[in-house]
Each structure stands twice: as structure tokens, then as C-alpha cells.
Design a protein around this motif. Structure first.
Motif, PDB file in Angstrom:
ATOM      1  N   ASN A   9       0.866  -1.171  -0.087  1.00  0.00           N
ATOM      2  CA  ASN A   9      -0.079  -0.088  -0.011  1.00  0.00           C
ATOM      3  C   ASN A   9       0.679   1.214  -0.060  1.00  0.00           C
ATOM      4  N   ARG A  10       2.034   1.463  -0.853  1.00  0.00           N
ATOM      5  CA  ARG A  10       2.928   2.474  -0.758  1.00  0.00           C
ATOM      6  C   ARG A  10       3.303   2.508  -2.040  1.00  0.00           C
ATOM      7  N   GLY A  11       3.595   3.570  -2.724  1.00  0.00           N
ATOM      8  CA  GLY A  11       4.108   3.716  -4.116  1.00  0.00           C
ATOM      9  C   GLY A  11       5.800   3.300  -4.189  1.00  0.00           C
ATOM     10  N   GLU A  47      19.997  -1.412  -3.481  1.00  0.00           N
ATOM     11  CA  GLU A  47      18.743  -1.194  -4.549  1.00  0.00           C
ATOM     12  C   GLU A  47      18.504  -2.439  -5.171  1.00  0.00           C
ATOM     13  N   ALA A  48      19.486  -3.337  -5.344  1.00  0.00           N
ATOM     14  CA  ALA A  48      19.024  -4.812  -5.940  1.00  0.00           C
ATOM     15  C   ALA A  48      18.219  -5.590  -5.317  1.00  0.00           C
ATOM     16  N   GLU A  49      18.001  -5.548  -3.681  1.00  0.00           N
ATOM     17  CA  GLU A  49      17.167  -6.303  -2.901  1.00  0.00           C
ATOM     18  C   GLU A  49      15.711  -5.347  -3.071  1.00  0.00           C
ATOM     19  N   ARG A  50      15.694  -4.139  -2.955  1.00  0.00           N
ATOM     20  CA  ARG A  50      14.594  -3.521  -3.100  1.00  0.00           C
ATOM     21  C   ARG A  50      13.766  -3.832  -4.410  1.00  0.00           C
ATOM     22  N   GLN A  51      14.528  -3.812  -5.533  1.00  0.00           N
ATOM     23  CA  GLN A  51      14.044  -4.238  -6.670  1.00  0.00           C
ATOM     24  C   GLN A  51      13.576  -5.739  -6.656  1.00  0.00           C
ATOM     25  N   ALA A  52      14.468  -6.501  -6.034  1.00  0.00           N
ATOM     26  CA  ALA A  52      13.831  -7.974  -6.085  1.00  0.00           C
ATOM     27  C   ALA A  52      12.510  -7.910  -5.228  1.00  0.00           C
ATOM     28  N   ARG A  53      12.441  -7.290  -4.098  1.00  0.00           N
ATOM     29  CA  ARG A  53      11.084  -7.452  -3.481  1.00  0.00           C
ATOM     30  C   ARG A  53      10.051  -6.773  -4.088  1.00  0.00           C
ATOM     31  N   LEU A  54      10.300  -5.884  -4.919  1.00  0.00           N
ATOM     32  CA  LEU A  54       9.218  -5.316  -6.028  1.00  0.00           C
ATOM     33  C   LEU A  54       8.655  -6.236  -6.675  1.00  0.00           C
ATOM     34  N   ALA A  55       9.554  -7.020  -7.441  1.00  0.00           N
ATOM     35  CA  ALA A  55       9.487  -7.998  -8.357  1.00  0.00           C
ATOM     36  C   ALA A  55       8.815  -9.207  -7.830  1.00  0.00           C
ATOM     37  N   ARG A  56       9.005  -9.607  -6.730  1.00  0.00           N
ATOM     38  CA  ARG A  56       8.573 -10.919  -5.928  1.00  0.00           C
ATOM     39  C   ARG A  56       7.296 -10.808  -5.340  1.00  0.00           C
ATOM     40  N   PHE A  57       6.996  -9.557  -4.742  1.00  0.00           N
ATOM     41  CA  PHE A  57       5.763  -9.513  -4.025  1.00  0.00           C
ATOM     42  C   PHE A  57       4.913  -8.453  -4.426  1.00  0.00           C
ATOM     43  N   HIS A  58       5.419  -7.053  -4.583  1.00  0.00           N
ATOM     44  CA  HIS A  58       4.496  -5.716  -4.724  1.00  0.00           C
ATOM     45  C   HIS A  58       3.830  -5.899  -5.853  1.00  0.00           C
ATOM     46  N   ASP A  59       4.537  -6.040  -7.187  1.00  0.00           N
ATOM     47  CA  ASP A  59       3.984  -5.875  -8.430  1.00  0.00           C
ATOM     48  C   ASP A  59       3.046  -7.143  -8.837  1.00  0.00           C
ATOM     49  N   PRO A 109      -8.276   7.465  10.807  1.00  0.00           N
ATOM     50  CA  PRO A 109      -7.419   8.043  11.738  1.00  0.00           C
ATOM     51  C   PRO A 109      -6.331   8.567  10.863  1.00  0.00           C
ATOM     52  N   TYR A 110      -6.359   8.274   9.575  1.00  0.00           N
ATOM     53  CA  TYR A 110      -5.369   8.581   8.518  1.00  0.00           C
ATOM     54  C   TYR A 110      -6.120   9.498   7.430  1.00  0.00           C
ATOM     55  N   ARG A 111      -5.334  10.005   6.332  1.00  0.00           N
ATOM     56  CA  ARG A 111      -5.996  10.754   5.380  1.00  0.00           C
ATOM     57  C   ARG A 111      -5.681   9.911   4.093  1.00  0.00           C
ATOM     58  N   GLY A 112      -6.979   9.925   3.339  1.00  0.00           N
ATOM     59  CA  GLY A 112      -6.508   9.068   2.137  1.00  0.00           C
ATOM     60  C   GLY A 112      -5.830   9.796   0.912  1.00  0.00           C
ATOM     61  N   GLY A 113      -5.745   9.394  -0.057  1.00  0.00           N
ATOM     62  CA  GLY A 113      -4.896   9.968  -1.349  1.00  0.00           C
ATOM     63  C   GLY A 113      -3.456  10.027  -1.148  1.00  0.00           C
ATOM     64  N   LEU A 114      -3.072   9.122  -0.468  1.00  0.00           N
ATOM     65  CA  LEU A 114      -1.419   8.905  -0.637  1.00  0.00           C
ATOM     66  C   LEU A 114      -1.243   8.636  -2.134  1.00  0.00           C
ATOM     67  N   GLU A 115      -0.160   9.315  -2.600  1.00  0.00           N
ATOM     68  CA  GLU A 115       0.321   9.241  -4.024  1.00  0.00           C
ATOM     69  C   GLU A 115       1.091   7.665  -4.258  1.00  0.00           C
ATOM     70  N   GLY A 116       0.589   7.045  -5.162  1.00  0.00           N
ATOM     71  CA  GLY A 116       0.969   5.800  -5.125  1.00  0.00           C
ATOM     72  C   GLY A 116       0.195   4.451  -4.487  1.00  0.00           C
ATOM     73  N   THR A 124      -2.548   1.871  -2.756  1.00  0.00           N
ATOM     74  CA  THR A 124      -3.477   0.977  -3.837  1.00  0.00           C
ATOM     75  C   THR A 124      -4.628   1.817  -4.462  1.00  0.00           C
ATOM     76  N   LEU A 125      -5.481   2.278  -3.562  1.00  0.00           N
ATOM     77  CA  LEU A 125      -6.558   2.909  -4.407  1.00  0.00           C
ATOM     78  C   LEU A 125      -6.141   4.067  -5.217  1.00  0.00           C
ATOM     79  N   ASN A 126      -5.162   4.764  -4.787  1.00  0.00           N
ATOM     80  CA  ASN A 126      -4.741   5.868  -5.862  1.00  0.00           C
ATOM     81  C   ASN A 126      -4.445   5.296  -7.179  1.00  0.00           C
ATOM     82  N   ILE A 127      -3.683   4.229  -7.175  1.00  0.00           N
ATOM     83  CA  ILE A 127      -3.376   3.319  -8.482  1.00  0.00           C
ATOM     84  C   ILE A 127      -4.459   2.891  -9.347  1.00  0.00           C
ATOM     85  N   HIS A 128      -5.582   2.116  -8.392  1.00  0.00           N
ATOM     86  CA  HIS A 128      -6.362   1.247  -8.994  1.00  0.00           C
ATOM     87  C   HIS A 128      -7.834   2.450  -8.927  1.00  0.00           C
TER      88      HIS A 128
END
Length: 255
Positions: free
Chosen positions: A84-86, A110-122, A194-201, A203-207
Motif C-alpha cells: 500500500n505504498r508507491g 537497491e538490488a534487494e529493493r527491486q527484487a522485493r518489488l518484483a517478487r511481492f509488490h508487483d 485516523p489517516y488521510r486518504g489520497g497517498l500518491e502511489g 493501492t486505491l490511488n493506483i487502481h
């Protein structure tokens, strides 16, 4: 409610034919794959809100069954990477979360960050996009509802809300939900609390926001859905709010 598939990134449930409702649960799981060795944190920390949204998975499954909705639920802990983060959000992978150091994230490159994006987030977001396309191909306008839970106490302050509705541009759906919860007569309801909506990137911002699809995020206080009894009660409470909105013409039109 039938499970279409389950991977280490997400599980996808198929709703009844013709339904437009898609439930999303970004923080459904506190699971960390074995090759990450628990990110080096103590097991008891995985039971805290820092690892997942307590009660949110059971609530999502109950609502999917009750309303015949499609659902996409994460299968990994937000400590690994937060779906739920960009992709460029500095809080995408937390090194410190509510006082808990996450050793497995301290020296992230950065390599591990990209690996987690590809394996889980994306894959999680591809699954959401895929369900949206299926609903559209069936001639329906998808209605997205994201389900989260929040801690009763934050930094020593007791939060008064039982439930909160987070929103950005889709005021119509959010206000209908707020009215629906208030009409139950015994709830303190947050409007972008307790939080504001509209966080750039996020889940609901994207979809939702970027696509113009009707959507809102429901936050329920964790102590209210920490038990089966509480989950069952809130399945009914949330269903009573969502069901009429599903069939309103205004909620079925993309903006």
C-alpha cells in the motif's frame, strides 16, 4: 466464494457471476518467506500491527462470502515490503516501525529493493488489475473497497473512532459509507481519520483515483475485530453499508 489462485504474493477469490464488488486487503498477512529468516526480528513482533492489519484478513474473507465479492489479499508481511505504498515511497520498506528495528531491512540495497518489488509488490498489483479487467469485460464497473485495521492506541493516545473512511477524490462513495455507519447509531466514525486518504502511489490511488473507478478505504479499530465474534459482528456492519452502495447508479459510473 472460490479461490482462483494463491501465491507467495497474494490470494485471489472469485466472486459470484456478475458482481462488481472487489475487496482488497493490502495487509492481510504477517508471513515472511523462510529465505528472509524472519528479517531478524523477534517472533512476537510479527503479532503486532507493524507486521499486518490485525483482523483484516478474516473480515475480508467474511465479507467476500457474505456479499459474493471478488477479493485480492496479500500473502506477505508489510515489514517485507508494503503493497500500500508507491514504488518510490520512502516508507515502502521500513527499517524502523513503531519502535521496532527491522535488522533485515537496515542495510537494504537497491538490488534487494527491486527484487522485493518484483517478487511481492508487483504481482499483488497485477492481480488487482487483472480482477478489475475481468469485471469490466463482464460489462460491470468495478467497485473497489479496501479493508484495513488500526491500533486502538497510538503514541499513548486512545483513538476514539470505531471505524474510519479514507478517501481522496471519490467523495460520493466515502460520504455514503460515513452516513451508513453513522445510521447504525452507536459508532464514532472518522472522515479521513485516523489517516488521510489520497497517498500518491498507494493501492486505491493506483487502481481507483487514477482510473476513475468508485472506491473507498474502510479502517476498523483492531480491538473490535481481534476475535471471531468481533469479525462476525463487523462483517454484518460493513455489509449493511456496502450493499446499498453497490447498487446505486452513482456508485456504478466511472467519473
Amino acid at each position: 466464494m472460490a479461490k482462483i489462485s494463491a501465491t507467495e504474493a497474494c490470494e485471489i477469490l472469485a466472486g459470484t457471476a456478475g458482481t462488481r464488488l472487489i475487496l482488497l486487503c493490502d495487509h492481510a498477512s504477517n508471513a515472511i518467506p523462510a529465505d528472509y529468516a524472519g528479517l531478524g526480528i523477534r517472533p512476537d513482533q510479527l503479532a503486532r500491527h507493524i507486521a499486518y492489519d490485525i483482523g483484516a484478513r478474516d473480515l475480508t474473507l467474511g465479507l467476500a462470502d457474505r456479499l459474493g465479492a471478488h477479493a485480492v489479499l496479500s500473502c506477505f508481511s508489510r515489514l517485507l515490503i508494503d503493497p500500500n505504498r508507491g514504488r518510490d515511497d520512502p516508507t515502502l520498506i521500513m527499517r524502523l516501525s513503531d519502535g521496532a528495528i527491522v535488522p533485515g531491512n537496515r542495510h537494504l540495497d537497491e538490488a534487494e529493493r527491486q527484487a522485493r518489488l518484483a517478487r511481492f509488490h508487483d504481482p499483488y498489483h497485477r492481480a488487482i488489475a487483472g480482477i478489475i479487467r475481468e469485471v469490466q469485460d463482464a460489462g460491470q464497473v468495478p467497485f473497489l473497497v479496501s479493508l484495513h485495521s488500526f491500533t486502538p492506541v497510538w503514541r499513548g493516545w486512545s483513538r476514539p473512532w470505531h471505524v474510519g473512511i479514507l478517501w481522496d477524490n471519490d467523495m460520493a462513495v466515502a460520504q455514503a459509507m460515513i452516513r451508513g455507519f453513522l445510521s447504525q447509531g452507536d459508532l464514532v466514525v472518522g472522515d479521513n481519520e485516523p489517516y488521510r486518504g489520497g497517498l500518491e502511489g498507494d493501492t486505491l490511488n493506483i487502481h481507483g483515483t487514477r482510473t476513475g473507478l468508485p472506491h473507498a478505504l474502510i479502517e476498523i479499530r483492531q480491538d473490535l475485530i481481534a476475535s471471531k465474534t468481533g469479525v462476525d459482528e463487523w462483517v454484518e456492519r460493513v455489509a449493511k453499508v456496502i450493499e446499498p452502495i453497490m447498487y446505486e447508479a452513482g456508485a456504478a459510473r466511472p467519473r
